[in-house]
Scaffold this motif. Structure first.
Motif, PDB file in Angstrom:
ATOM      1  N   PRO A 389      78.882  41.905  -7.951  1.00 25.88           N
ATOM      2  CA  PRO A 389      77.843  41.963  -6.909  1.00 25.88           C
ATOM      3  C   PRO A 389      78.344  42.472  -5.561  1.00 25.88           C
ATOM      4  O   PRO A 389      77.549  42.949  -4.757  1.00 25.88           O
ATOM      5  N   GLU A 390      79.652  42.372  -5.268  1.00 23.67           N
ATOM      6  CA  GLU A 390      80.157  42.783  -3.964  1.00 23.67           C
ATOM      7  C   GLU A 390      80.039  44.283  -3.775  1.00 23.67           C
ATOM      8  O   GLU A 390      80.304  45.065  -4.678  1.00 23.67           O
ATOM      9  N   ARG A 391      79.651  44.701  -2.560  1.00 22.88           N
ATOM     10  CA  ARG A 391      79.488  46.129  -2.255  1.00 22.88           C
ATOM     11  C   ARG A 391      80.800  46.877  -2.371  1.00 22.88           C
ATOM     12  O   ARG A 391      80.837  48.045  -2.766  1.00 22.88           O
ATOM     13  N   ALA A 392      81.906  46.214  -2.002  1.00 20.97           N
ATOM     14  CA  ALA A 392      83.195  46.903  -2.001  1.00 20.97           C
ATOM     15  C   ALA A 392      83.612  47.316  -3.407  1.00 20.97           C
ATOM     16  O   ALA A 392      84.383  48.261  -3.572  1.00 20.97           O
ATOM     17  N   PHE A 393      83.116  46.618  -4.426  1.00 22.84           N
ATOM     18  CA  PHE A 393      83.456  46.997  -5.790  1.00 22.84           C
ATOM     19  C   PHE A 393      82.751  48.290  -6.201  1.00 22.84           C
ATOM     20  O   PHE A 393      83.180  48.943  -7.147  1.00 22.84           O
ATOM     21  N   THR A 394      81.667  48.654  -5.511  1.00 26.06           N
ATOM     22  CA  THR A 394      80.976  49.902  -5.832  1.00 26.06           C
ATOM     23  C   THR A 394      81.876  51.102  -5.564  1.00 26.06           C
ATOM     24  O   THR A 394      82.004  52.006  -6.388  1.00 26.06           O
ATOM     25  N   GLU A 395      82.526  51.113  -4.388  1.00 23.51           N
ATOM     26  CA  GLU A 395      83.420  52.224  -4.086  1.00 23.51           C
ATOM     27  C   GLU A 395      84.678  52.186  -4.939  1.00 23.51           C
ATOM     28  O   GLU A 395      85.223  53.235  -5.301  1.00 23.51           O
ATOM     29  N   ARG A 396      85.132  50.989  -5.313  1.00 25.33           N
ATOM     30  CA  ARG A 396      86.293  50.916  -6.190  1.00 25.33           C
ATOM     31  C   ARG A 396      85.949  51.367  -7.606  1.00 25.33           C
ATOM     32  O   ARG A 396      86.798  51.940  -8.297  1.00 25.33           O
ATOM     33  N   THR A 397      84.718  51.140  -8.023  1.00 22.63           N
ATOM     34  CA  THR A 397      84.271  51.665  -9.308  1.00 22.63           C
ATOM     35  C   THR A 397      84.319  53.190  -9.299  1.00 22.63           C
ATOM     36  O   THR A 397      84.842  53.817 -10.228  1.00 22.63           O
ATOM     37  N   SER A 398      83.773  53.792  -8.242  1.00 19.32           N
ATOM     38  CA  SER A 398      83.799  55.252  -8.139  1.00 19.32           C
ATOM     39  C   SER A 398      85.218  55.775  -7.993  1.00 19.32           C
ATOM     40  O   SER A 398      85.567  56.831  -8.540  1.00 19.32           O
ATOM     41  N   GLY A 399      86.072  55.052  -7.262  1.00 20.02           N
ATOM     42  CA  GLY A 399      87.462  55.463  -7.133  1.00 20.02           C
ATOM     43  C   GLY A 399      88.188  55.443  -8.472  1.00 20.02           C
ATOM     44  O   GLY A 399      88.964  56.352  -8.789  1.00 20.02           O
ATOM     45  N   ALA A 400      87.938  54.398  -9.275  1.00 19.27           N
ATOM     46  CA  ALA A 400      88.546  54.340 -10.605  1.00 19.27           C
ATOM     47  C   ALA A 400      88.015  55.458 -11.502  1.00 19.27           C
ATOM     48  O   ALA A 400      88.759  55.997 -12.333  1.00 19.27           O
ATOM     49  N   ILE A 401      86.732  55.808 -11.344  1.00 17.80           N
ATOM     50  CA  ILE A 401      86.172  56.919 -12.117  1.00 17.80           C
ATOM     51  C   ILE A 401      86.871  58.223 -11.748  1.00 17.80           C
ATOM     52  O   ILE A 401      87.153  59.061 -12.614  1.00 17.80           O
ATOM     53  N   ILE A 402      87.163  58.414 -10.460  1.00 14.96           N
ATOM     54  CA  ILE A 402      87.872  59.624 -10.025  1.00 14.96           C
ATOM     55  C   ILE A 402      89.248  59.694 -10.686  1.00 14.96           C
ATOM     56  O   ILE A 402      89.680  60.749 -11.171  1.00 14.96           O
ATOM     57  N   VAL A 403      89.948  58.558 -10.724  1.00 10.99           N
ATOM     58  CA  VAL A 403      91.268  58.525 -11.375  1.00 10.99           C
ATOM     59  C   VAL A 403      91.131  58.823 -12.864  1.00 10.99           C
ATOM     60  O   VAL A 403      91.928  59.586 -13.430  1.00 10.99           O
ATOM     61  N   LEU A 404      90.121  58.237 -13.512  1.00 14.84           N
ATOM     62  CA  LEU A 404      89.907  58.480 -14.941  1.00 14.84           C
ATOM     63  C   LEU A 404      89.594  59.946 -15.208  1.00 14.84           C
ATOM     64  O   LEU A 404      90.128  60.548 -16.160  1.00 14.84           O
ATOM     65  N   LEU A 405      88.745  60.542 -14.380  1.00 17.60           N
ATOM     66  CA  LEU A 405      88.445  61.967 -14.537  1.00 17.60           C
ATOM     67  C   LEU A 405      89.690  62.817 -14.326  1.00 17.60           C
ATOM     68  O   LEU A 405      89.880  63.839 -14.996  1.00 17.60           O
ATOM     69  N   GLY A 406      90.551  62.394 -13.396  1.00 11.62           N
ATOM     70  CA  GLY A 406      91.800  63.109 -13.188  1.00 11.62           C
ATOM     71  C   GLY A 406      92.674  63.095 -14.434  1.00 11.62           C
ATOM     72  O   GLY A 406      93.265  64.118 -14.818  1.00 11.62           O
ATOM     73  N   PHE A 407      92.745  61.932 -15.103  1.00 12.60           N
ATOM     74  CA  PHE A 407      93.504  61.841 -16.350  1.00 12.60           C
ATOM     75  C   PHE A 407      92.894  62.746 -17.421  1.00 12.60           C
ATOM     76  O   PHE A 407      93.628  63.438 -18.150  1.00 12.60           O
ATOM     77  N   LEU A 408      91.569  62.735 -17.543  1.00  9.92           N
ATOM     78  CA  LEU A 408      90.909  63.558 -18.558  1.00  9.92           C
ATOM     79  C   LEU A 408      91.142  65.045 -18.306  1.00  9.92           C
ATOM     80  O   LEU A 408      91.431  65.812 -19.234  1.00  9.92           O
ATOM     81  N   ILE A 409      91.012  65.459 -17.037  1.00  9.73           N
ATOM     82  CA  ILE A 409      91.255  66.868 -16.704  1.00  9.73           C
ATOM     83  C   ILE A 409      92.703  67.239 -16.993  1.00  9.73           C
ATOM     84  O   ILE A 409      92.991  68.324 -17.526  1.00  9.73           O
ATOM     85  N   LEU A 410      93.627  66.340 -16.670  1.00  9.04           N
ATOM     86  CA  LEU A 410      95.048  66.604 -16.918  1.00  9.04           C
ATOM     87  C   LEU A 410      95.327  66.765 -18.408  1.00  9.04           C
ATOM     88  O   LEU A 410      96.053  67.681 -18.824  1.00  9.04           O
ATOM     89  N   MET A 411      94.739  65.894 -19.229  1.00  6.23           N
ATOM     90  CA  MET A 411      94.982  65.959 -20.669  1.00  6.23           C
ATOM     91  C   MET A 411      94.364  67.213 -21.279  1.00  6.23           C
ATOM     92  O   MET A 411      94.982  67.868 -22.130  1.00  6.23           O
ATOM     93  N   ASN A 412      93.170  67.578 -20.864  1.00  2.00           N
ATOM     94  CA  ASN A 412      92.551  68.793 -21.394  1.00  2.00           C
ATOM     95  C   ASN A 412      93.287  70.044 -20.922  1.00  2.00           C
ATOM     96  O   ASN A 412      93.423  71.014 -21.676  1.00  2.00           O
ATOM     97  N   THR A 413      93.782  70.021 -19.677  1.00  2.00           N
ATOM     98  CA  THR A 413      94.585  71.144 -19.196  1.00  2.00           C
ATOM     99  C   THR A 413      95.876  71.273 -19.986  1.00  2.00           C
ATOM    100  O   THR A 413      96.303  72.386 -20.327  1.00  2.00           O
TER     101      THR A 413
END
Length: 426
Positions: A389-413
């Motif tokens: 429920p905390e608002r601060a977890f919303t930005e941390r969720t998006s931040g973790a998604i950015i890291v996950l997308l970075g891993f996916l892009i790295l692996m596909n590259t």
């Protein structure tokens, strides 16, 4: 009469060609429009994630000078590690805030104490552990701000959203801003901490390490088994109904919903073999089942792509079937197999449903040390934070998604690079 007839036929042909060209033009326009729409959706999606997630890499801190009263803490430079951990650093911070800002009434005192993170006492404790000689001196330190202060300073301050603070808190906040004591810095805790109930202390270190351990188990099991199965089915298996049945089932398994593999892992690995829940070991076993069809299919396609002339030349020189496969066919097919394996790993990296079934949704604070330690993975960590429920977890969720997308892009590259680097053209 003949000229009139020929002219009419030409007009009909030209009219038909005009309609055909118009239809082709419309098809091109529709195709370009669909591509542009898809790209627009991606831009909107990634733009939304980036706009919400980049602030997770910045953390609000408060500059304070705290007197490390050795008598209050009951410590001295010779105190043991256990004694330092048991000292009341939280009370020391509260006493410092009370003396520095003189809140009136119990409500204002509690409000003032709540503006500093619960992890601030750990910061003081670590400073004393690293240098016990600091006891009895005034330490200039940047204390972590509470998540409400963090969100207000980074997002709400300029909009005038002050409803979450009372008048005394706003006075202290404005004083900190005027004195330059309230600012943001790179949030290294996001990458070095495990999960936490406090948003400002929550990090993805445990999830990243759990993800890497899980993928390591998956790769070590799925790649050798998948390559061996692809070689056998393509080079050695007899062509009969049983082989056809196996091939059909492998193709069908590639389309089975991933949660089914989670149920299978729960029934076999946990209930029958007794593998511990919520560990990279059982997570890797489940993801191995899920990625095997992808690796086998891509491996067979890579073997089929090897020209028959390679086999014929090897047989002509007297090589055995085993030598032809392992000395000539497999080295040439290996780049395609590695590409398929990396794509399978990337697919496994983004999976959540099968891991939820084997207990990797548990709240795990400690960073795993090995494959049999309780842990979580990045997709599950994102799922857990998105439900907070905390608002601060919303930005941390998006931040973790950015890291996950970075891993996916790295692996596909890496998959594309390996294929271009290792493949041979005939």
């Amino acid at each position: 009469m003949t000229n009139s007839s020929n002219l009419t036929t030409r007009e009909k042909v030209e009219k038909s060609m005009a309609k055909r060209r118009a239809a082709e033009t419309r098809f091109r326009v529709y195709g370009m429009a669909s591509i542009l729409f898809g790209l627009l959706c991606l831009v909107v999606l990634f733009g939304d994630i980036l706009s919400k997630g980049t602030s997770a890499f910045r953390q609000t801190v408060i500059e304070q000078s705290v007197f490390l009263d050795a008598d209050y803490l009951g410590l001295n430079p010779q105190s043991s590690f256990k004694e330092i951990r048991a000292a009341n650093f939280e009370g020391l911070i509260k006493r410092h805030l009370k003396k520095a800002y003189e809140p009136k009434g119990r409500k204002n005192r509690r409000a003032l104490y709540g503006m500093v993170s619960a992890g601030a006492s750990w910061q003081l404790m670590e400073a004393v552990q690293q240098n016990p000689e600091l006891l009895g001196t005034e330490l200039a330190i940047t204390l972590l701000a509470d998540d409400a202060v963090d969100q207000w300073f980074k997002h709400d301050r300029e909009r005038g959203y002050d409803e979450q603070f009372n008048e005394f808190q706003l006075t202290v906040l404005n004083q900190w801003i005027d004195e330059g004591k309230l600012h943001t810095r790179f949030n290294k805790l996001f990458f070095t901490n495990g999960d936490s109930r406090e948003p400002e202390l929550a990090g993805i270190h445990g999830a990243i390490k759990g993800t890497l351990l899980t993928l390591l188990v998956t790769f070590l099991l799925s790649f050798p088994i998948g390559v061996a199965a692809a070689i056998y089915l393509e080079e050695f298996a007899p062509r009969n109904r049983f082989t056809e049945l196996v091939e059909i089932n492998i193709n069908n398994l590639a389309a089975v919903p991933s949660i089914t593999f989670g149920l299978l892992g729960l029934a076999i690995f946990i209930n029958i073999f007794g593998v511990a829940r919520s560990t990279p070991l059982v997570g890797g076993l489940v993801l191995t089942l899920m990625t095997l069809p992808t690796i086998i299919i891509s491996g067979r396609a890579a073997i089929k792509a090897v020209p028959p002339s390679i086999r014929e030349a090897a047989f002509g020189l007297g090589a055995s079937k085993m030598q032809v496969v392992f000395h000539h066919v497999l080295p040439l097919a290996l780049p395609g197999m590695l590409t398929g394996a990396i794509i399978g790993m990337a697919q496994a990296l983004g999976e959540t449903a099968p891991l939820l079934m084997i207990g990797m949704i548990a709240f795990v604070v400690d960073v795993p040390g090995f494959v049999n330690d309780p842990s979580t993975v990045l997709p599950v960590q994102i799922f857990l934070w998105s439900d907070s429920p905390e608002r601060a977890f919303t930005e941390r969720t998006s931040g973790a998604i950015i890291v996950l997308l970075g891993f996916l892009i790295l692996m596909n590259t890496a998959a594309v690079w390996l294929r271009r680097r290792l493949e041979r053209r005939w």
